[in-house]
Design a protein around this motif. Structure first.
Motif, short mmCIF file in Angstrom:
data_model
loop_
_atom_site.label_atom_id
_atom_site.label_comp_id
_atom_site.label_asym_id
_atom_site.label_seq_id
_atom_site.Cartn_x
_atom_site.Cartn_y
_atom_site.Cartn_z
N VAL A 183 0.87 -1.18 0.00
CA VAL A 183 0.00 0.00 0.00
C VAL A 183 0.91 1.23 0.00
O VAL A 183 1.17 1.84 1.03
N ASN A 184 1.39 1.57 -1.19
CA ASN A 184 2.30 2.70 -1.37
C ASN A 184 1.46 3.97 -1.53
O ASN A 184 0.86 4.20 -2.58
N LEU A 185 1.42 4.80 -0.49
CA LEU A 185 0.53 5.96 -0.45
C LEU A 185 1.31 7.27 -0.55
O LEU A 185 2.40 7.40 0.02
N VAL A 186 0.73 8.23 -1.25
CA VAL A 186 1.32 9.56 -1.40
C VAL A 186 0.26 10.59 -1.05
O VAL A 186 -0.89 10.49 -1.50
N ASP A 187 0.64 11.57 -0.23
CA ASP A 187 -0.25 12.70 0.09
C ASP A 187 -0.07 13.73 -1.01
O ASP A 187 0.95 14.41 -1.09
#
Length: 427
Positions: A183-187
């Motif tokens: 789950v590679n998340l970016v804001d």
């Protein structure tokens, strides 16, 4: 209460008879007594006993351990081994024994009764636990959103089919991996990678929501807007044993929200800012000028000359296309920080920010007039228009957008009276 059926697998006839008597005395029903493993498997399939007592040292092609393994794993029936001391050592060596799954011969009835009841209790508890897990798994797998469960170290324990679809990872690939790998998340608001949400929520012990503009980078590099929350998982004593992420693809929702914003603040025909957005920007500009004594701005109010004749002669379809072309012309005459809006009908407004003096505004008005004189080719027709332009700027320390626009409108009508195709400055 009905008597529970027990299948006895014992090749010593006298011992088998004694076991039958003891079991019947204890209130159990002995469905069958068999002598071989092969026959035992057949009888289990036919009679469906609640429990099997089996001699570990059976003679024949299949020994008691292998028979028991088949009965437990294929038919899901609990088994108790009947064994003497030497056979018990073999059992312990080849297959780890569990409490209450064997009884050493010779035995007394109370020991037999205790072993059977404990084996039945363990089996029932295991069955209930298994059914509960199956029910929970069915609920999670049928949910319309992604679910990922992690251990306390932030590594993945399980994920449901929706999570597999959204992330692009299969559960068997993701199992045991650190959450951020899958789950590679970016804001998107700050352009930074989001740390392991599972370990964060485990540390604070509270439910946390995903950042507002949270984007998931899938296994194949695709970007998906997601949202929802992550929560700690607690046992019956309140101890945190992991975390659960629940999220969904909100791309369509984001698109709908963006469209609603466009509908509220942009003109549907020309895609220019509408009256509402223009007034808001003008209000912000007025407030900015109050804080800076050297900050000047101007507003141009445009009304196309002769647009009604174009509509009447060529129809509203051509008229709409003409307005779109005019909107692009107006945009080309401005700086990137300025605003041109469709105020309604064939009226447009322009906000010029941070100008030196009124000359900057008149130069833009002249540039607009020159651009509009160039004909527009629509459906084989060469169409052109001019505009009457009213100009006002913040020399009078305007407080309200409406007042400033009123004065620009007055100046525009003054320009029309002067013969159209020109501009006038409010004074």
């Amino acid at each position: 209460m009905f008597a529970r059926k027990i299948l006895v697998v014992e090749d010593e006839k006298i011992l088998a008879s004694n076991i039958r008597k003891s079991l019947q005395k204890l209130g159990y029903s002995v469905s069958e007594i068999t002598k071989s493993g092969e026959e035992a498997i057949k009888k289990v399939a036919e009679t469906h006993p609640h429990l099997v007592l089996i001699d570990i040292g059976l003679a024949g092609e299949i020994d008691g351990v292998h028979v028991a393994d088949i009965i437990e794993n294929h038919f899901h029936v609990p088994v108790i081994y009947l064994t003497d001391g030497s056979e018990y050592k073999t059992l312990d060596k080849n297959q780890p024994s569990q409490p209450f799954n064997y009884i050493i011969k010779p035995f007394i009835e109370s020991d037999l009764h205790f072993a059977i009841e404990m084996a039945l209790y363990k089996h029932q508890s295991k069955k209930i636990l298994y059914e509960e897990k199956q029910r929970l798994a069915a609920i999670i797998n049928s949910m319309g959103c992604a679910v990922i469960v992690t251990y306390t170290n932030g590594c993945i324990q399980m994920m449901n089919p929706i999570a597999e679809i959204i992330t692009g990872w299969k559960q068997n690939e993701a199992f045991g991996k650190n959450l951020v790998e899958v789950v590679n998340l970016v804001d998107k608001d700050i352009g930074e990678t989001i740390e392991n949400l599972a370990t964060n929520v485990i540390e604070v012990g509270e439910i946390l929501s995903f950042p507002e503009n949270c984007t998931l980078i899938t296994k194949d590099g695709k970007e998906i807007a997601i949202g929802d929350n992550v929560a700690p998982i607690r046992d019956q004593n309140g101890n945190i044993t992991g975390a659960v992420l629940v999220f969904q693809d909100i791309t369509k929702r984001k698109q709908t929200e963006a469209q609603l914003i466009r509908n509220a603040f942009y003109d549907g025909l020309t895609a220019l800012p509408n009256r509402v957005l223009f007034l808001d920007r003008l209000r912000q500009t007025i407030e900015r000028s109050k804080r800076r004594s050297d900050y000047y701005f101007a507003v141009l109010f445009l009304d196309l000359d002769g647009f009604k004749e174009i509509n009447d002669r060529f129809g509203h379809g051509i008229g709409d296309d003409f307005l779109v072309a005019i909107a692009r012309r107006l945009e080309s005459c401005l700086r990137s920080g300025d605003t041109v809006a469709r105020f309604g009908g064939d009226e447009f407004t322009v906000l010029l920010e941070d100008i030196k003096d009124i000359t900057d505004a008149t130069n833009v008005a002249k540039r607009i007039q020159d651009s509009l004189r160039l004909p527009v080719n629509l459906n084989g027709y060469q169409l052109s228009a001019t505009a009457s332009i009213g100009i006002t700027w913040n020399f009078s320390n305007y407080e309200e957008p409406a007042t400033l626009l009123r004065d620009a409108d007055i100046a525009m009508y003054r320009a029309k009276r002067q013969g159209k195709a020109t501009y006038a400055i409010f004074s």
